[in-house]
Design an enzyme around this catalytic site. Sequence first.
Site, PDB file in Angstrom:
ATOM      1  CD  GLU A 217     -45.444  -6.389  51.116  1.00  0.00           C
ATOM      2  OE1 GLU A 217     -45.537  -6.186  52.324  1.00  0.00           O
ATOM      3  OE2 GLU A 217     -46.416  -6.734  50.420  1.00  0.00           O
ATOM      4  N   GLY A 353     -50.507 -13.961  45.657  1.00  0.00           N
ATOM      5  CA  GLY A 353     -51.922 -13.983  45.317  1.00  0.00           C
ATOM      6  C   GLY A 353     -52.359 -12.626  44.799  1.00  0.00           C
ATOM      7  CB  ALA A 354     -53.675  -9.884  45.398  1.00  0.00           C
ATOM      8  CG  MET A 355     -48.188  -5.756  45.733  1.00  0.00           C
ATOM      9  SD  MET A 355     -47.604  -6.100  47.410  1.00  0.00           S
ATOM     10  CE  MET A 355     -47.340  -4.422  48.002  1.00  0.00           C
ATOM     11  CD  GLU A 356     -50.145  -4.756  50.460  1.00  0.00           C
ATOM     12  OE1 GLU A 356     -49.356  -4.650  51.403  1.00  0.00           O
ATOM     13  OE2 GLU A 356     -50.357  -5.842  49.878  1.00  0.00           O
ATOM     14  CG  ASN A 357     -48.853  -2.581  43.898  1.00  0.00           C
ATOM     15  OD1 ASN A 357     -47.802  -2.769  44.489  1.00  0.00           O
ATOM     16  ND2 ASN A 357     -49.352  -3.448  43.029  1.00  0.00           N
ATOM     17  CG  HIS A 389     -55.571  -9.740  52.279  1.00  0.00           C
ATOM     18  ND1 HIS A 389     -55.314 -10.442  53.434  1.00  0.00           N
ATOM     19  CD2 HIS A 389     -54.384  -9.188  51.924  1.00  0.00           C
ATOM     20  CE1 HIS A 389     -54.041 -10.331  53.752  1.00  0.00           C
ATOM     21  NE2 HIS A 389     -53.456  -9.568  52.844  1.00  0.00           N
ATOM     22  CD  GLU A 390     -53.907  -7.909  48.449  1.00  0.00           C
ATOM     23  OE1 GLU A 390     -53.154  -6.962  48.749  1.00  0.00           O
ATOM     24  OE2 GLU A 390     -53.663  -9.085  48.761  1.00  0.00           O
ATOM     25  CD  GLU A 412     -49.549  -8.884  54.301  1.00  0.00           C
ATOM     26  OE1 GLU A 412     -50.724  -9.257  54.089  1.00  0.00           O
ATOM     27  OE2 GLU A 412     -48.943  -8.133  53.522  1.00  0.00           O
TER      28      GLU A 412
END
Length: 951
Positions: A217, A353-357, A389-390, A412
């Site tokens: 992303e 911080g993180a990624m929602e794959n 969040h993720e 987001e």
Amino acid sequence: MLKLLGSNKVLSFRNLLSKSVIQKTKNYSRSSIQSYKILTNSRLGSIERSQVLVRDNVFPKSNLICKSLNFRNIYSEKNSSKMSTTEFVRLPKSVLPVNYALELEPDFKNFTFNGQVVIDVKVNSETNTVLLNSAELSFKEAVFETSNGTKMTSSSVKLDDQNELGTITFPQALPLGTGRLHISYTGILNDKLKGFYRSKYVHPSGEERYAATTQFEAADARRALPCWDEPALKATFDVTIIAEENKTVLSNMPLLDANRVEGSQNLKRFRFDRTPIMSTYLLAFVVGEYDYIEDKDRNGVLIRVYTPLGKQELGRFALEVAVKTLPFYTDYFRISYPLPKLDLIAIADFAAGAMENWGLVTYRETALLVDPKNSSLMSKQTVAIVVGHELAHQWFGNIVTMEWWTHLWLNEGFASWIEYLCVDHCLPELDIWTHFVNSDYCRALELDSLKNSHPIEVPVGPPSEVDEIFDAISYSKGATAIRMLHSYIGDDAFRTGLHNYLEKFKYRNAVTEDLWEALTEASKKPVNELMQLWTSQTGYPYINISHLVNSNGETVLKLSQERFFSNGAKPAEQENFLWKVPITIVTKSSYPNIHKEIVLENRTDEVNLGVLASDEWIKLNKNTIGIYRSNYSPELLLKLSNVIREQTLHPTDRLGLQSDVFALSQAGLLSAADVLKFLEGYSTEENVTVWRDLISNLMSLSHTLLNTDFQPQFQAFVVKLLKPISKKLGWDPIPGESGLQGMCRATVLRTLGINGDRETIEEAKRRLEAHFNGKLVPADLRSAVYSSALYDSQEALLDRLIDLHNRSDLQEEKMRIATSLGSVRSETLIKKVLNFALSPSVRSQDSVTVICAVCSNTSTKLSSDLTWQFVKENWNTIYERYSSGFLITRLCKTVTENFATQKDYQDVQAFFKAHPVPAAQRSIQQGLESIQVNQAWLERDEQKLKNFLSA
């Protein structure tokens, strides 16, 4: 994706015509005829509005080109002639993907990879070319296979590096219908933290090794495979990775099998199940060495947390949160999590911080790992929020995806709101909604008070423009707007509307108005009319509040709304927007219940509150939910100041009040001296989150006062304000205290130390020496001890802490030490810390955080001055590392925004004129505007503050 908001998280819909900006109207229809507002003017001096109709089939599908404007200037109300002329191409729909069968083999010696992809496609119109996205890939061969098995090799492949496009031309037209595109290629296993990249880690043996991981992303899947890299062009994916048999290999879906590669003794072909239909930016794969722990949620979904080798127990807390979180969302959305497994993995080098794959969520180590002995409660709180969040994105973003990056805010902003709802459910003891007001609500209002802000929803052309809107507007103001809407329509209607929206657009794409339509239908309230104003207009209002008692003895509130600017500017007519503002009113006799609620739709209005007793206080915005500042008459504010001392109000209300008076003072609507008088009522405050926000505001003013000769007197005021709570909490835990009280102790002591309180500094030094000798300081207190001890330290102590940083194998502890180093005050030590920030001892992803920690030191102006000098002197190195992405936007804003003189303003302006940063232009303008705000505040209030502090 969760951005680390230490600072700062625009689109043509389908086309931007010439120099026109397309902005959807509130009456958007999902039919093929779509109505837009066209904002036109050659130099954007004034904006004319007209209506046009745009049909999907009006323009040639092979050449959808738009001239992308610099939207920052459109929405900043200073519509100058600055304009981007970048040509942006939305991919044509003549050939579209259905399924990708991808095989990759990373090479950890040469940092490259070999790739083969077979793409099932549908040819919708006659063409002999295929246009797709490709970046830093070298094509070996491209072959088209028809549905009957006939193969046709391409006659040419042209790669457009600037626009990240690949044009594959075939000797004859492709037959309509289904077919397959075979592409073999090579790519770079880069070190830029995007695409398919390498991440360095240290094996338990001490050897440095590399993992391969992904971050796609917004538009970096194209660095791993040739693809249609747009969120609306969804497909399924069959992923195969060739790697050493002893490696952990993961992807979105469960592993089907791992068979030995023919002719190899140690390579296996790891083959994964097919994904649901999804956008390219959600694809993910990881190759490395990891341990894991696992559990199943109550619905039977297998959840694993992957950690560095030997550290699987550090994933225990995140696993416990995930096991509670996934069912919570299943219940809230009334839609089951659609995959058979969910992996959460800590990546050593990770920009965000993180990624929602989907099914394989990637995290920074500090956002996932918790050490029971060495992690603070604040770290646990952060991990819980990030996991929440993720996992929210697994539905809101993954099952239903935005049509284009214009609607990024909805992904987001929504996740940034519901993460708190989830944590409040899982960990109610954290008082998480007060934390929301501090970390999201106040951040959003601070940034959105600048003229160089932007609407929540901004047209985006090329995906490269997305990085600039990964900021507090998209995330935090978006979340705040969702929270306000949730309060306005109620939880039952909100949940019903969300469920209907997700069901309707499941595995498809949607736009903002689709959600408003679903919530309008569920609530029977005019959601679109309300929210369109909040998402399309920059800024927010402040409400002037006064009262009178009429002849019947009834109290009548007089309200008026006007756009709020932090520089105190009177808004021009064209920028003084009108909002529909949901307002709640509470009084002494009604609290905590609402006395009256209205929607303020006009510029002015009156509200009859009935007969109130003479000692009644009146407060607007219960729980600080509405997006506005409250400007009370002196009489009303005085009554509220008395309530503050009594701790009658909820922490969210106490926090909101001090936030408002600070902002109003900065804008010249309230004297800074009067603000300090008001703040004296907070000497009895005990809530850690209220203190955090209050201290942040005090330190902002302290930064500005570094340009005066009485900043030490201000530090003394801060120390005096915090001493009562410090004495009450002491240094050691009190039997039976809550975790939040422990956090409060750390916050207060650190603030006392960095403001020169000798008692705190000496005790911190004593405890730090004991820490070095094996009597460990509790994790919650370490930042306070490190920072306070460094206040007037010699180089020997700094060296000992740097050594402690280098020896620690917990990333949280490394960052706790590294950011504390910013507290040093001598020129020699400041320079040493800045050089340390760019050294190999600090991960590239963390260098910006350390630099920002130095310039945020409010005890000496040397810190900000030397940081700015350091950034200028090392600009080539910094820009090479961070030329794009939100780390550069954060750096540019943070190292400049605390200056307060015309000389500094001119220096910053001249530097970035000579060294332009396309990815951070808005952030630079925001930094410059902040300098002007600080300068005006100082000029207006300097003498009054000096008199107050002297008295």
